[in-house]
Design an enzyme around this catalytic site. Structure first.
Site, PDB file in Angstrom:
ATOM      1  N   GLU A 192       0.798  -1.232   0.000  1.00 16.07           N
ATOM      2  CA  GLU A 192       0.000   0.000   0.000  1.00 16.07           C
ATOM      3  C   GLU A 192       0.829   1.280   0.000  1.00 16.07           C
ATOM      4  OE1 GLU A 192      -2.711  -0.642   3.277  1.00 16.07           O
ATOM      5  OE2 GLU A 192      -3.533  -2.454   2.380  1.00 16.07           O
ATOM      6  N   ASN A 194       2.128  -4.619  -3.422  1.00 18.62           N
ATOM      7  CA  ASN A 194       0.719  -4.982  -3.243  1.00 18.62           C
ATOM      8  C   ASN A 194      -0.073  -3.743  -2.846  1.00 18.62           C
ATOM      9  OD1 ASN A 194      -1.283  -7.140  -2.832  1.00 18.62           O
ATOM     10  ND2 ASN A 194      -1.099  -6.727  -0.629  1.00 18.62           N
ATOM     11  N   HIS A 243     -10.318  -5.710  -2.612  1.00 21.24           N
ATOM     12  CA  HIS A 243     -11.380  -5.567  -1.596  1.00 21.24           C
ATOM     13  C   HIS A 243     -12.503  -4.790  -2.274  1.00 21.24           C
ATOM     14  CE1 HIS A 243      -8.998  -7.231   1.605  1.00 21.24           C
ATOM     15  NE2 HIS A 243      -7.997  -6.407   1.307  1.00 21.24           N
ATOM     16  N   GLU A 279      -6.165 -10.349  -2.201  1.00 19.08           N
ATOM     17  CA  GLU A 279      -7.002 -10.220  -0.998  1.00 19.08           C
ATOM     18  C   GLU A 279      -8.483 -10.099  -1.361  1.00 19.08           C
ATOM     19  OE1 GLU A 279      -5.524  -7.152   1.641  1.00 19.08           O
ATOM     20  OE2 GLU A 279      -3.433  -7.622   1.191  1.00 19.08           O
ATOM     21  N   ASP A 286     -12.213  -9.979  -1.625  1.00 21.96           N
ATOM     22  CA  ASP A 286     -13.499 -10.141  -0.940  1.00 21.96           C
ATOM     23  C   ASP A 286     -14.465  -9.129  -1.536  1.00 21.96           C
ATOM     24  OD1 ASP A 286     -12.695  -7.792   0.447  1.00 21.96           O
ATOM     25  OD2 ASP A 286     -12.161  -8.921   2.248  1.00 21.96           O
TER      26      ASP A 286
HETATM   27  O1  G3I Z   1      -5.034  -9.525  18.179  1.00 21.37           O
HETATM   28  C1  G3I Z   1      -5.853  -8.504  18.783  1.00 21.37           C
HETATM   29  C2  G3I Z   1      -6.632  -9.044  19.937  1.00 21.37           C
HETATM   30  O2  G3I Z   1      -5.729  -9.457  20.948  1.00 21.37           O
HETATM   31  C3  G3I Z   1      -7.587  -7.984  20.427  1.00 21.37           C
HETATM   32  O3  G3I Z   1      -8.389  -8.529  21.440  1.00 21.37           O
HETATM   33  C4  G3I Z   1      -8.472  -7.490  19.307  1.00 21.37           C
HETATM   34  C5  G3I Z   1      -9.392  -6.356  19.759  1.00 21.37           C
HETATM   35  O4  G3I Z   1      -9.762  -5.561  18.674  1.00 21.37           O
HETATM   36  O5  G3I Z   1      -7.661  -7.011  18.268  1.00 21.37           O
HETATM   37  C6  G3I Z   1      -6.813  -8.007  17.718  1.00 21.37           C
HETATM   38  O6  G3I Z   1      -6.059  -7.437  16.683  1.00 21.37           O
HETATM   39  C7  G3I Z   1      -6.773  -7.206  15.502  1.00 21.37           C
HETATM   40  C8  G3I Z   1      -6.085  -7.968  14.371  1.00 21.37           C
HETATM   41  O7  G3I Z   1      -6.683  -7.663  13.144  1.00 21.37           O
HETATM   42  C9  G3I Z   1      -6.160  -9.479  14.587  1.00 21.37           C
HETATM   43  O8  G3I Z   1      -7.486  -9.909  14.614  1.00 21.37           O
HETATM   44  C10 G3I Z   1      -6.753  -5.715  15.196  1.00 21.37           C
HETATM   45  O9  G3I Z   1      -7.512  -5.013  16.165  1.00 21.37           O
HETATM   46  C11 G3I Z   1      -7.302  -5.453  13.821  1.00 21.37           C
HETATM   47  O10 G3I Z   1      -7.093  -4.084  13.496  1.00 21.37           O
HETATM   48  C12 G3I Z   1      -6.575  -6.291  12.804  1.00 21.37           C
HETATM   49  O11 G3I Z   1      -7.181  -6.056  11.560  1.00 21.37           O
HETATM   50  C13 G3I Z   1      -6.440  -6.533  10.453  1.00 21.37           C
HETATM   51  C14 G3I Z   1      -6.190  -5.366   9.480  1.00 21.37           C
HETATM   52  O12 G3I Z   1      -5.497  -5.865   8.355  1.00 21.37           O
HETATM   53  C15 G3I Z   1      -5.371  -4.265  10.109  1.00 21.37           C
HETATM   54  O13 G3I Z   1      -5.168  -3.244   9.197  1.00 21.37           O
HETATM   55  C16 G3I Z   1      -7.239  -7.599   9.751  1.00 21.37           C
HETATM   56  O14 G3I Z   1      -7.383  -8.737  10.607  1.00 21.37           O
HETATM   57  C17 G3I Z   1      -6.538  -8.005   8.454  1.00 21.37           C
HETATM   58  O15 G3I Z   1      -7.382  -8.870   7.756  1.00 21.37           O
HETATM   59  C18 G3I Z   1      -6.275  -6.765   7.633  1.00 21.37           C
HETATM   60  O16 G3I Z   1      -5.632  -7.123   6.461  1.00 21.37           O
HETATM   61  C19 G3I Z   1      -5.311  -6.073   5.560  1.00 21.37           C
HETATM   62  C20 G3I Z   1      -4.080  -6.499   4.805  1.00 21.37           C
HETATM   63  O17 G3I Z   1      -3.044  -6.835   5.690  1.00 21.37           O
HETATM   64  C21 G3I Z   1      -3.626  -5.415   3.843  1.00 21.37           C
HETATM   65  N1  G3I Z   1      -4.699  -5.020   2.976  1.00 21.37           N
HETATM   66  C22 G3I Z   1      -5.939  -4.651   3.631  1.00 21.37           C
HETATM   67  C23 G3I Z   1      -6.406  -5.771   4.555  1.00 21.37           C
HETATM   68  C24 G3I Z   1      -7.744  -5.431   5.180  1.00 21.37           C
HETATM   69  O18 G3I Z   1      -7.625  -4.342   6.044  1.00 21.37           O
END
Ligand code: G3I
Length: 450
Positions: A161, A202, A238, A266, A268
């Site tokens: 990004e 990416n 996305h 990615e 969806d």
């Molecule tokens: O692990 C913690 C957990 O301990 C806590 O209780 C919980 C409370 O919110 O948060 C958890 O962390 C989260 C993490 O995902 C794991 O589930 C974060 O808050 C959350 O922000 C994070 O989101 C991820 C996101 O990237 C962050 O930008 C998504 O899972 C993930 O699918 C997403 O993936 C990104 C790609 O890497 C790049 N392209 C966009 C894509 C979608 O945003």
């Protein structure tokens, strides 16, 4: 039993037995007879992937991740904030788990991601760094992570990004501190750490021809001209229901024409909730259109969904009121979207209107043994004889069966109806049971009924 000859014939025991009350796992893989997406993809020269969460790779989630996909991307496990939450203290547990799972299931791994502005550790984002310090930190991070998995990662999303929507560079920690050369240097360091991994840039909103994808195109053209190692571009995809860009295929083609691979990294397609039949039909058409665009371009090498089930998607927590963005529902049933992918890969066109399916349940389990039960039920279809087949994933063995004749060869189990229970009427069901041995793990397999 595991040391016995590869081919085993278990006893057929007529009559019911009493089984324990412990229900440890259930799988109901609908349309289990469909050719897996990974096999359809192989026939078209495409790798079909999914993002995964390591802790979920058991039971039905693990079965589907292992059988339907030929590539895994850690959804979060390889991000800098995950692997080095405290400076110098590393946590590779989930990343290792995913790579090990992939190797055990003959899958590729897409490494995600080395250089990003999100999900960095606090010590990094809150620190004050000179350009030289920042550069050294980044090089060490790439050396460490790419080096750890050297030879085990098919492709790395090296830079994630880097662009704003208008095609200018995003003002990140990296761009602000190091200038645009952070991209070329990251690619060079990644190549040095694992010469065999394909190296990608990416981004999202670069699926169609637009200002942002033009900027990506200009960047990778220039990198190639300068001899900077770059093998491919990742188009995240996305997408929003009904909004697949009409120039998707044309855009893939222009990157391919530069001599680069393209991956849909990615995918969806989110909708306003609740879903309904009309929205799901549109989503099927959208998934099919994206898959068809990849199929149409030889250098589109990988199509990866960002989570394969609605129970493991980032969408609902990020876009309130939206969701249902993946090919399987939260109960692991394939949605029309699944068949959109399948259809574009030359597979099953539609969910069968009538089907017979199997539910596999471990009804009790003890230190070395377990009792299993399989229910075969039909709706809109019927059987006059049946055979249930599955492949054990952890060395389990059937030792005895009742209400079916079971054989096992290696990990492959085949159970045919007994003389008295071959008929399954429309709306009816039959069941059979077995005892088995296990050690280490007893994951629920995907059962196919024919
Ligand atoms: O692990 C913690 C957990 O301990 C806590 O209780 C919980 C409370 O919110 O948060 C958890 O962390 C989260 C993490 O995902 C794991 O589930 C974060 O808050 C959350 O922000 C994070 O989101 C991820 C996101 O990237 C962050 O930008 C998504 O899972 C993930 O699918 C997403 O993936 C990104 C790609 O890497 C790049 N392209 C966009 C894509 C979608 O945003």
């Amino acid at each position: 039993m595991r040391s016995s000859p590869r081919s085993r014939l278990s006893a057929l025991l007529a009559g019911a037995v009493t089984v324990g009350a412990l229900l440890t796992a259930t799988a109901t893989p609908a349309q289990a007879a469909d050719t897996p997406l990974r096999d359809l993809g192989t026939a078209k020269g495409k790798v079909i992937g999914t993002a995964v969460t390591g802790s979920k790779l058991t039971g039905t989630y693990g079965d589907l991740a292992g059988t339907q996909f030929s590539s895994l991307t850690p959804g979060n496990a390889m991000k800098w904030g995950s692997v080095e939450p405290t400076r110098g203290t590393f946590n590779w547990t989930e990343a290792d788990q995913i790579v090990d799972f992939a190797e055990a299931h003959n899958q590729q791994v897409r490494g995600h991601t080395l250089v990003w502005h999100n999900q960095n550790p606090n010590w990094l984002t809150n620190g004050t760094w000179t350009p030289a310090q920042l550069s050294t930190l980044l090089q060490n991070h790439i050396d460490t992570e790419v080096g750890r998995y050297k030879g085990r990662i098919a492709a790395w999303d090296v830079v994630n990004e880097p662009f704003n929507e208008d095609g200018t560079y995003r003002p990140t920690l990296w761009y602000n501190g190091l200038g645009v050369d952070y991209i070329a240097n990251a690619l060079r360091w990644a190549r040095a750490a694992d010469p065999d991994a394909k190296l990608y840039i990416n981004d999202y909103n670069v699926e169609g021809v637009n200002a942002k994808s033009n900027a990506l195109y200009n960047l990778v053209s220039s990198l190639k001209q300068r001899g900077v190692p770059i093998d491919g571009v990742g188009l995240q995809a996305h997408l929003i229901l009904g909004q697949v860009p009409s120039s998707f295929q044309q855009n893939i083609q222009r990157f391919a024409d530069l001599g680069l691979d393209v991956a849909i990294t990615e995918l969806d397609i989110r909708m306003n909730l609740p879903s309904d039949a009309g929205k799901l039909a549109q989503q099927k058409a959208d998934y099919k259109a994206v898959t068809a665009a990849c199929v149409a371009v030889a250098r589109c090498v990988n199509l990866t969904v960002w989570g394969f089930t609605d129970s493991d998607s980032w969408v609902e927590s990020t876009f309130p009121g939206e969701g249902a963005a993946t090919p399987y529902d939260a109960n692991f049933q394939p949605k029309p979207a699944y068949y959109g992918i399948s259809e574009a890969l030359g597979g099953t066109s539609n969910p069968p209107t009538g089907a017979c399916r199997a539910t596999y349940t471990v009804t009790s389990q003890w230190n070395t043994g377990f009792t299993g039960n399989v229910v075969i039920s039909c709706s809109g279809a019927a059987l006059s004889s049946w055979r249930a087949t599955w492949t054990f994933g952890a060395g389990q063995a059937v030792t005895q069966a009742w209400n079916a004749v079971c054989t096992q060869s290696g990990a492959a189990v085949s159970c045919a109806n007994a003389s008295y229970n071959g008929t399954v009427p429309d709306g009816g069901s039959v069941s059979f049971g077995f005892n088995g041995s296990w050690s280490g793990g007893n994951p629920v397999p995907v059962v196919t009924v024919t």
